[in-house]
Design an enzyme around this catalytic site. Structure first.
Site, PDB file in Angstrom:
ATOM      1  N   ASP A  38      43.780  22.550 116.674  1.00 23.68           N
ATOM      2  CA  ASP A  38      44.312  21.536 117.575  1.00 23.68           C
ATOM      3  C   ASP A  38      44.399  22.087 118.993  1.00 23.68           C
ATOM      4  OD1 ASP A  38      45.524  19.357 118.666  1.00 23.68           O
ATOM      5  OD2 ASP A  38      47.064  19.164 117.122  1.00 23.68           O
ATOM      6  N   ASP A  39      43.590  21.561 119.881  1.00 22.06           N
ATOM      7  CA  ASP A  39      43.616  21.929 121.307  1.00 22.06           C
ATOM      8  C   ASP A  39      43.042  23.328 121.589  1.00 22.06           C
ATOM      9  OD1 ASP A  39      44.965  19.520 121.426  1.00 22.06           O
ATOM     10  OD2 ASP A  39      46.759  20.289 122.422  1.00 22.06           O
ATOM     11  N   ARG A  82      40.475  12.505 115.776  1.00 21.21           N
ATOM     12  CA  ARG A  82      40.615  12.613 114.314  1.00 21.21           C
ATOM     13  C   ARG A  82      40.043  11.380 113.601  1.00 21.21           C
ATOM     14  NH1 ARG A  82      44.382  17.147 113.483  1.00 21.21           N
ATOM     15  NH2 ARG A  82      44.324  17.987 115.583  1.00 21.21           N
ATOM     16  N   LYS A 135      47.610  18.767 109.758  1.00 19.59           N
ATOM     17  CA  LYS A 135      48.037  17.595 110.549  1.00 19.59           C
ATOM     18  C   LYS A 135      47.157  16.376 110.291  1.00 19.59           C
ATOM     19  CE  LYS A 135      47.930  16.378 115.484  1.00 19.59           C
ATOM     20  NZ  LYS A 135      47.965  16.940 116.839  1.00 19.59           N
ATOM     21  N   SER A 160      51.867  15.348 115.516  1.00 22.37           N
ATOM     22  CA  SER A 160      51.829  16.627 116.243  1.00 22.37           C
ATOM     23  C   SER A 160      53.139  17.406 116.136  1.00 22.37           C
ATOM     24  CB  SER A 160      51.522  16.385 117.719  1.00 22.37           C
ATOM     25  OG  SER A 160      50.271  15.776 117.846  1.00 22.37           O
ATOM     26  N   ASP A 285      39.826  19.801 117.763  1.00 18.36           N
ATOM     27  CA  ASP A 285      39.864  18.339 117.971  1.00 18.36           C
ATOM     28  C   ASP A 285      39.649  17.912 119.411  1.00 18.36           C
ATOM     29  OD1 ASP A 285      42.348  19.197 118.948  1.00 18.36           O
ATOM     30  OD2 ASP A 285      43.359  17.360 118.309  1.00 18.36           O
TER      31      ASP A 285
HETATM   32 MG    MG Z   1      44.488  18.019 119.939  1.00 15.95          MG
END
Ligand code: MG
Length: 462
Positions: A38-39, A82, A135, A160, A285
């Site tokens: 994520d990120d 997603r 997630k 999140s 993502d």
């Molecule tokens: Mg993200």
């Protein structure tokens, strides 16, 4: 008598061959493991050039598999990205993007529509065990949960790790100087809460343990495991063993723990004798959340980050591994998370559903070492609007705005045009030299728009 014996022998032969074929079929479809960070930015791994973050497991995974250098997501923020990886369809087709709410929030009532087919659902319908560890972020009303969308096992967070926080503490401060007690998001196992307040320092370790156990438990049948880490999304947490491990500070510690996790997952695949028949994909993502200074990652030589339609927002690291299937090398052709759904279907011999439009293509020819492109275009949506389009090596920006912050939206009368092969940092506008390229991209946009139908905007439902 002779004839009877022949008939009997023939019947025995048929029954043995049928048995053999069905045994083979049972074992042929590959397993899939998708590790979705994520990120994490394009420049955050050793193998993608980071100078002070050590990622030996990912470096080795890339060496034994394929490192992709032009791999994209379908959106620069969590929820729509997603929706894209799950369905193989741009989020504009299922209402999972909005100009008012960029992602799903705890108060949201919408989610991935029940009519959508996730890769988990189609694989489950074809005999796969399907697990999500990590997630979700595609809706938390009962009809939208992972267990309603084709997963038979869920262990993780519904959205999140910065949501459900203490409202008395300033958001930005709480993420820059995170303490466990500021965040109250719950950890679920299937649809039961197992930790009211998820212990975020243990998340990466717990997910890894669960992933290894899932592989072990399902090694006798085909399985698909979606391991969607909470990290390195702020607030950054890592376990005690990784505190101070990296020269890159807290963010580096988090990436190095994710790298350890990848090593554990690959080891479990090898130890269970599944390496020859498993494809592992590692990606992110969206780009790095630059607003968080050293708590955000880096897109390396790419411009921009999370939230923007510059390359840094949507081009991500992507490593494919599968010694029996994936031919090692560096792949410079374009790929997208939208391509995973059709690739999995093709690999498993499942026809693509014909009742809807897919925005992905089967990557198999490239995974096998071919060099013919399987896609020639990328649409960079922000919310419901097309901000930019890549066609071949050229990218045109119609609209520009930074990922976060109050700077005005710029609507370019003549789009900005970059040659991403020569100029991956999008520094030198060449629009005046190639008006015909802009015309071609305009035509592509018009054709694309004709394929869109109005749908309920799920992110605006409250
Ligand atoms: Mg993200």
């Amino acid at each position: 008598m002779k004839i009877n014996v022949l008939i009997l022998l023939f019947a025995i032969f048929i029954s043995i061959s049928a048995c053999t074929v069905s045994e083979e079929n049972k074992n042929t479809p590959p397993n899939y493991v998708v590790i979705f960070c994520d990120d994490m930015g394009y420049g955050d791994l050793g193998v993608y050039g980071h100078p002070t973050i050590r990622t030996p497991n990912l470096d080795k995974m890339a060496d034994e598999g394929q490192k992709w250098t032009n791999f994209y997501v379908s959106s620069s923020v969590c929820t729509p990205s997603r929706a894209g990886i799950m369905t193989g369809r741009l989020p504009i087709r299922n209402g999972m993007c909005s100009d008012n709410h960029r992602v799903i929030f705890p108060e949201s009532k919408g989610g991935l529509p029940e009519s959508e087919i996730t890769f988990a659902k189609i694989l489950q319908q074809n005999g796969y065990a399907t697990g999500i560890i990590g997630k979700w972020h595609l809706g938390h009303e009962p009809q939208f949960l992972p267990t309603s969308h084709g997963f038979d096992y869920f262990y993780g967070l519904k959205y999140s790790n910065d949501m459900d926080r203490d409202p008395n503490i300033d958001y930005w401060e709480s993420c820059r100087y995170p303490e466990q007690e500021y965040f109250q998001i719950s950890l679920y196992q299937n649809n039961e809460i197992i930790q009211e307040q998820a212990v975020q320092t243990e998340l990466t370790k717990n997910y890894t343990r669960e992933a290894v156990a899932y592989i072990e438990k399902n090694k006798e049948k085909p399985f698909a495991l979606y391991l969607a880490h909470a990290m390195p999304h702020v607030p950054l947490f890592r376990s005690e063993e990784f505190e101070g491990a990296s020269k890159r500070g807290r963010y580096g510690d988090v990436i190095e723990e994710l790298d350890w996790s990848v090593g554990q997952v690959l080891k479990a695949i090898k130890d269970n004798g599944l390496a020859d028949n498993t494809i592992v994909v590692f990606t992110s993502d969206n780009g790095p959340w630059l607003t968080f200074d050293t708590h955000g990652g880096t897109a390396g030589l790419l411009t921009g980050g999370k939230g923007s339609t510059y390359e840094g927002g949507m081009r991500v690291p992507a490593i494919f591994w599968g010694p029996g299937i994936v031919k090692p090398g560096v792949v410079m052709e374009m790929g997208s998370t939208l391509d995973l759904f059709p690739t999995f279907c093709a690999q498993s011999g499942i026809p693509l559903p014909q009742d809807r439009i897919y925005d992905g293509n089967d990557l198999t020819p490239l995974l096998r070492g071919g060099n013919e492109p399987v896609r020639n275009e990328i649409f960079y949506y922000r919310g419901t609007k097309i901000y930019a389009v890549r066609k071949g090596k050229y990218k045109a920006h119609f609209l520009t705005k930074s990922g976060y912050g109050g700077d005005p939206l710029v609507d370019h009368e003549t789009p900005l045009l970059y040659d991403l092969e020569v100029d991956p940092s999008e520094k030198f506008n060449i629009a005046d030299k190639y008006p015909e390229v802009i015309q071609e991209i305009n035509a592509l946009v018009e054709a694309h728009k004709k394929t869109l139908k109005p749908v309920t905007n799920q992110l605006d439902l409250y």
